[in-house]
Enzyme design. Structure first.
Site, PDB file in Angstrom:
ATOM      1  N   ARG A 165       0.850  -1.194   0.000  1.00  0.00           N
ATOM      2  CA  ARG A 165       0.000   0.000   0.000  1.00  0.00           C
ATOM      3  C   ARG A 165       0.884   1.244   0.000  1.00  0.00           C
ATOM      4  O   ARG A 165       1.490   1.589   1.017  1.00  0.00           O
ATOM      5  CB  ARG A 165      -0.934   0.016   1.212  1.00  0.00           C
ATOM      6  CG  ARG A 165      -1.781   1.290   1.265  1.00  0.00           C
ATOM      7  CD  ARG A 165      -3.008   1.181   2.148  1.00  0.00           C
ATOM      8  NE  ARG A 165      -2.703   1.126   3.568  1.00  0.00           N
ATOM      9  CZ  ARG A 165      -3.623   1.254   4.537  1.00  0.00           C
ATOM     10  NH1 ARG A 165      -4.899   1.424   4.211  1.00  0.00           N
ATOM     11  NH2 ARG A 165      -3.269   1.184   5.807  1.00  0.00           N
ATOM     12  N   ASP A 448      -3.687   3.083  13.882  1.00  0.00           N
ATOM     13  CA  ASP A 448      -2.870   3.749  12.876  1.00  0.00           C
ATOM     14  C   ASP A 448      -3.339   5.186  12.749  1.00  0.00           C
ATOM     15  O   ASP A 448      -4.122   5.680  13.578  1.00  0.00           O
ATOM     16  CB  ASP A 448      -2.869   2.987  11.549  1.00  0.00           C
ATOM     17  CG  ASP A 448      -4.219   2.987  10.847  1.00  0.00           C
ATOM     18  OD1 ASP A 448      -5.135   3.719  11.276  1.00  0.00           O
ATOM     19  OD2 ASP A 448      -4.356   2.256   9.842  1.00  0.00           O
TER      20      ASP A 448
END
Length: 533
Positions: A165, A448
């Site tokens: 990603r 996150d």
């Protein structure tokens, strides 16, 4: 171009061990070619984002399915590319940053797919950015190991499929500049990974696979598709070798799922319900939209509230109609040493995965290897020997714009505990991020950047809308500042010396208490605090 590369491109980051193997002249030339070809369009699309956000905020534009692309949605004939090797069975996917230890553990976790994350789970220090590329370079060549507490770890015989990603279109890599201008972080992350590993992955029976974050429109998906075609042609890789799964994690993208898959159809592998960022996007988009768009405590916005159900059910229906995988959201729990905590949390994870599997998702995410068996057991129970449930077309699903925007359906209240939690978790995450950790264990959850984004945006929204707590206390700036200082005192006691809480407080004040709501905390904080890290 190679003749002028040295005078046009400058790498300012400090060189660490084996960085020269990643930042080769040929690899940097490839990144520069990507930048030359697509930097202009990227800037135009980011400008379009800002203008659209302003129109929505002012009431000039109402979110709805696009009339100009109705024919794409109505056309029953088009399908995305068939599943690529290693992406047929995606019932369990694990996510995490690309440091050496996490890389080995994720690949050995028993999950079918590892999302190797340069984005929200990585603090974008130069060492993390290039060191992460080095970890993947070694892992793909089966040349990676680490030792912990005297035990030696290597990659096993059946590692997870790697899906990288890259960072989103809105971010830049300030350590790589062309003509003094920083290069898109998306193109740096994608370019270095693809250049070094595409051929190696194909030779091993896999391929260059990606998760695409933060897209806000099908035009941004078209840009990625053009990047893919250019990159494959430039390196002589067969067209269509790349596969991309798009995270539907913005409210505007939720109205363009068909169109996003259509633009990427020769490379598309599926869509993912990136639910934390989705909630963040919704809060940000309608932060000044009045009481109807004010969400309750973050913990109360579960996947079972009506507007979130509409989003996930539309995602499954759209994916399966087009032959694409639908991947569920994150189980962020981290197993602890307390058996009661584990039992309660594991049961919640199980229920969440059971809902996703019953709704037709083909797989789901976990943040810790300890949750892989739970997720696998649930999806095994529904799938059996089948690799997916693409045959579940969900014709029963009919989602309207009103369903997606029915924020009031969340119900719930804003409480002192909810407000304090937002302050506390945001500060703890920002401290970890500033110290180079993008995936931070906070209160038995792996958090996150999306968590900090939701937390600080909610505080801003509650302040601007005159929200009252459940006991009638209005949320005011003096109250937030008072509780901010109280929470800081407690966190200081927990973390001890060496923390970055003073800087974390400054970021929180700027991004949660300022006159304007910044789109992302990461853009300004990166330039101000991480450039020299």
């Amino acid at each position: 171009m190679a003749d002028t590369l040295n005078c046009r491109l400058q790498v300012t980051g400090t060189s660490q061990e084996r960085f020269d193997e990643i930042l080769t002249p040929a690899a940097l030339e490839f990144v520069a070619k990507l930048d030359n070809a697509f930097a202009g369009r990227r800037r135009e699309l980011l400008d379009a984002r800002r203008l659209r956000r302003d129109r929505i905020a002012s009431g000039e534009e109402t979110l709805d399915f696009l009339p100009e692309t109705a024919a794409i949605r109505a056309d029953e004939t088009w399908q995305v590319a068939p599943p690529a090797p290693g992406l047929t069975d995606r019932r369990v996917e694990i996510t995490g940053p690309t440091d050496r230890k996490t890389t080995v553990n994720a690949l050995n976790s028993g999950a079918g797919v590892w999302l190797a994350d340069f984005e929200d789970a990585t603090s974008p220090t130069w060492d993390n950015v290039v060191g992460g590329q080095r970890s993947l370079y070694d892992a793909i060549r089966r040349d990676i190991d680490f030792t912990d507490k005297g035990k030696h770890y290597v990659i096993g015989d059946d590692p997870a499929t790697i899906v990288a990603r890259p960072r989103g279109w809105h971010l830049v890599e300030k350590h790589v500049r062309i003509d003094g201008r920083p290069v898109s972080a998306s193109l740096v992350d994608f370019g270095l990974y693809f250049f070094h590993n595409a051929r190696q992955l194909l030779a091993r029976g896999s391929g260059p696979y990606f998760y695409l974050p933060k897209l806000e429109s099908h035009h941004e998906a078209r840009l990625w598709n053009d990047v893919f075609r250019f990159a494959q042609a430039e390196l002589g890789i067969p067209q269509g070798s790349i596969r991309a799964t798009v995270l539907i994690e913005t409210i505007t993208a939720a109205f363009e799922m068909d169109e996003i898959l259509y633009e990427l159809r020769e490379h598309a592998a599926g869509l993912n319900a990136g639910r934390w960022d989705y909630i963040f996007s919704l809060i940000k988009t309608f932060a000044t939209g009045g009481a109807d768009y004010v969400l309750p405590d973050r913990a109360e916005v579960t996947m079972t509230v009506p507007f979130m159900r509409a989003y996930t059910e539309l995602l499954v229906r759209t994916c399966h109609k087009r032959g694409a995988h639908a991947i569920g959201g994150m189980a962020a729990f981290i197993p602890s040493r307390d058996p009661e905590v584990n039992a309660t949390a594991t049961e919640k994870v199980r229920q969440d995965k059971e809902r996703e599997a019953a709704d037709g998702f083909d797989g789901s995410w976990v943040a810790h290897p300890g949750l892989v068996p739970v997720c696998r057991e649930v999806f095994d129970g529904v799938l059996g020997e089948r690799p997916n449930q693409l045959d579940r077309l969900r014709p029963d699903v009919a989602v309207t714009a009103e369903d997606l925007l029915n924020v009031a359906s969340a119900g719930g209240e804003v409480t002192e505990q909810g407000l304090r939690s937002n302050i506390n978790v945001a500060l703890r995450y920002l401290d970890a991020w500033l110290r180079g950790t993008g995936a931070a264990a906070i209160f038995n959850l792996m958090e996150d950047a999306a968590t900090a984004e939701i937390a600080r945006c909610q505080v801003w929204q509650w302040l601007r809308n005159g929200t009252k707590l459940d006991d009638g206390t209005p949320v005011t700036e003096p109250l937030v500042r008072e509780w901010l200082d109280e929470e800081l005192t407690g966190i200081h006691a927990d973390l001890g010396a060496g923390n970055r809480l003073a800087d974390a407080r400054e970021i929180f004040v700027e991004t949660a208490l300022g006159e304007k709501l910044p789109s992302f905390f990461t853009t300004g904080a990166y330039a101000r605090y991480l450039m020299d890290s």
